[in-house]
Design a protein around this motif. Sequence first.
Motif, PDB file in Angstrom:
ATOM      1  N   ARG A 181     -96.704 -40.235 -56.730  1.00  0.00           N
ATOM      2  CA  ARG A 181     -96.265 -41.384 -57.520  1.00  0.00           C
ATOM      3  C   ARG A 181     -94.760 -41.346 -57.756  1.00  0.00           C
ATOM      4  NH1 ARG A 181     -98.681 -43.800 -63.214  1.00  0.00           N
ATOM      5  NH2 ARG A 181     -96.922 -45.179 -63.658  1.00  0.00           N
ATOM      6  N   THR A 182     -94.222 -40.166 -58.005  1.00  0.00           N
ATOM      7  CA  THR A 182     -92.782 -40.043 -58.226  1.00  0.00           C
ATOM      8  C   THR A 182     -92.003 -40.504 -57.006  1.00  0.00           C
ATOM      9  OG1 THR A 182     -93.134 -38.172 -59.724  1.00  0.00           O
ATOM     10  CG2 THR A 182     -90.926 -38.451 -58.832  1.00  0.00           C
ATOM     11  N   ILE A 183     -92.414 -40.071 -55.857  1.00  0.00           N
ATOM     12  CA  ILE A 183     -91.743 -40.481 -54.612  1.00  0.00           C
ATOM     13  C   ILE A 183     -91.846 -41.994 -54.432  1.00  0.00           C
ATOM     14  CG2 ILE A 183     -91.878 -40.342 -52.101  1.00  0.00           C
ATOM     15  CD1 ILE A 183     -92.646 -37.409 -52.421  1.00  0.00           C
ATOM     16  N   GLU A 184     -93.028 -42.533 -54.746  1.00  0.00           N
ATOM     17  CA  GLU A 184     -93.233 -43.981 -54.607  1.00  0.00           C
ATOM     18  C   GLU A 184     -92.343 -44.761 -55.569  1.00  0.00           C
ATOM     19  OE1 GLU A 184     -96.863 -47.281 -54.921  1.00  0.00           O
ATOM     20  OE2 GLU A 184     -97.247 -45.162 -55.350  1.00  0.00           O
ATOM     21  N   VAL A 185     -92.258 -44.300 -56.825  1.00  0.00           N
ATOM     22  CA  VAL A 185     -91.438 -44.980 -57.825  1.00  0.00           C
ATOM     23  C   VAL A 185     -89.968 -44.977 -57.412  1.00  0.00           C
ATOM     24  CG1 VAL A 185     -90.507 -44.730 -60.171  1.00  0.00           C
ATOM     25  CG2 VAL A 185     -92.974 -44.623 -59.791  1.00  0.00           C
ATOM     26  N   LEU A 186     -89.485 -43.848 -56.932  1.00  0.00           N
ATOM     27  CA  LEU A 186     -88.088 -43.762 -56.522  1.00  0.00           C
ATOM     28  C   LEU A 186     -87.825 -44.613 -55.282  1.00  0.00           C
ATOM     29  CD1 LEU A 186     -87.310 -39.976 -57.095  1.00  0.00           C
ATOM     30  CD2 LEU A 186     -86.939 -41.918 -58.638  1.00  0.00           C
ATOM     31  N   ALA A 187     -88.795 -44.609 -54.368  1.00  0.00           N
ATOM     32  CA  ALA A 187     -88.633 -45.418 -53.151  1.00  0.00           C
ATOM     33  C   ALA A 187     -88.577 -46.906 -53.493  1.00  0.00           C
ATOM     34  CB  ALA A 187     -89.778 -45.129 -52.193  1.00  0.00           C
ATOM     35  N   ASP A 188     -89.416 -47.335 -54.441  1.00  0.00           N
ATOM     36  CA  ASP A 188     -89.415 -48.740 -54.844  1.00  0.00           C
ATOM     37  C   ASP A 188     -88.095 -49.149 -55.482  1.00  0.00           C
ATOM     38  OD1 ASP A 188     -91.977 -49.005 -53.918  1.00  0.00           O
ATOM     39  OD2 ASP A 188     -92.935 -48.833 -55.889  1.00  0.00           O
ATOM     40  N   SER A 189     -87.357 -48.158 -55.986  1.00  0.00           N
ATOM     41  CA  SER A 189     -86.052 -48.429 -56.606  1.00  0.00           C
ATOM     42  C   SER A 189     -84.912 -48.259 -55.607  1.00  0.00           C
ATOM     43  CB  SER A 189     -85.829 -47.499 -57.805  1.00  0.00           C
ATOM     44  OG  SER A 189     -86.804 -47.705 -58.790  1.00  0.00           O
ATOM     45  N   GLY A 190     -85.276 -48.050 -54.349  1.00  0.00           N
ATOM     46  CA  GLY A 190     -84.261 -47.875 -53.320  1.00  0.00           C
ATOM     47  C   GLY A 190     -83.685 -46.484 -53.276  1.00  0.00           C
ATOM     48  N   LEU A 191     -84.363 -45.528 -53.897  1.00  0.00           N
ATOM     49  CA  LEU A 191     -83.880 -44.151 -53.938  1.00  0.00           C
ATOM     50  C   LEU A 191     -84.839 -43.269 -53.141  1.00  0.00           C
ATOM     51  CD1 LEU A 191     -83.043 -44.082 -57.756  1.00  0.00           C
ATOM     52  CD2 LEU A 191     -81.397 -44.238 -55.889  1.00  0.00           C
ATOM     53  N   GLY A 192     -84.770 -43.371 -51.859  1.00  0.00           N
ATOM     54  CA  GLY A 192     -85.697 -42.641 -51.003  1.00  0.00           C
ATOM     55  C   GLY A 192     -85.454 -41.148 -51.000  1.00  0.00           C
ATOM     56  N   CYS A 193     -86.532 -40.404 -50.750  1.00  0.00           N
ATOM     57  CA  CYS A 193     -86.451 -38.942 -50.674  1.00  0.00           C
ATOM     58  C   CYS A 193     -86.732 -38.517 -49.232  1.00  0.00           C
ATOM     59  CB  CYS A 193     -87.473 -38.291 -51.598  1.00  0.00           C
ATOM     60  SG  CYS A 193     -87.396 -38.868 -53.302  1.00  0.00           S
TER      61      CYS A 193
END
Length: 282
Positions: A193-205
């Motif tokens: 979920r953390t990765i998904e939340v950051l990705a949705d904000s344009g902050l990919g890991c």
Amino acid sequence: MNTEDDWSPADNPYAIAVSEGQWWQRAAILAVRRMRDEDDSLGGFSTHQIDARSLVFALRQILTAVELERTALKELGIPMAVRDELVRARDRFTAAFPGITEMRDGLTHFDEWSRGTGKGPQKKRHEETNEALRDVARHFWGFGYDPQTGVVSMGPYRLDLSKVEKAATEMSHAIYMAAHAVDQRNAAELHARTIEVLADSGLGCNDDGPILVFSDGVHVGLALRLGEVSDEQERTALASKLVAAAAAGGLRATSTMYPDAEDTAERLAAGEQLRIELVLTA
């Protein structure tokens, strides 16, 4: 968000089972150690005999923790393999103390067992043999600890002190390991979920990027690869975006060293690893 006053043990019964299992394991070990030490008199009563009663209750309470854990794991949908392993550990424990439930019941319901009207084995014996209740009571009576043999007995039931520490420790550990499966699943879900939340904000890991989301199997963490963001202003701005994005996605980034600290973005920018937690709603 849940406040401290809103906390309830019903939110995480699997963790309560671990805690209670550990408390009662230690209570059992303490009772055994006291029973192996010098016997004292408390108002004319042997402390060994008092501790023997405490030991019976402590061992039986460990089984209560097992049943709470089994119920919690089933409700959480934890795989059957994990639950089966807990049952196998329980069966080994009860094999070491086959009469522990009956001994506990006899002590708890002495008002009934002293008259032969107890449930379980007393009722069964009366129905099968038609013995007088006074004879049934005598068969299941006589609680006591023999320091010469290291055995606690009550009627036909025996509890060997030499088995207590190993069996209680193994059972407590089995409860802990079963609960660990819940922690692992929760951590995996939070990590995703953390990765998904950051990705949705344009902050990919990614493996070679500046943002690192990781898990140790129990907790989820967030960090910056400082070597990938050498500019201090850029690093500070990125850290602020990460903390804000987590909050917007229902997550909380906290300091591992100072959980109440509010300067989490600054700490992240300085190289501290933050812990990611799920914000629960009432």
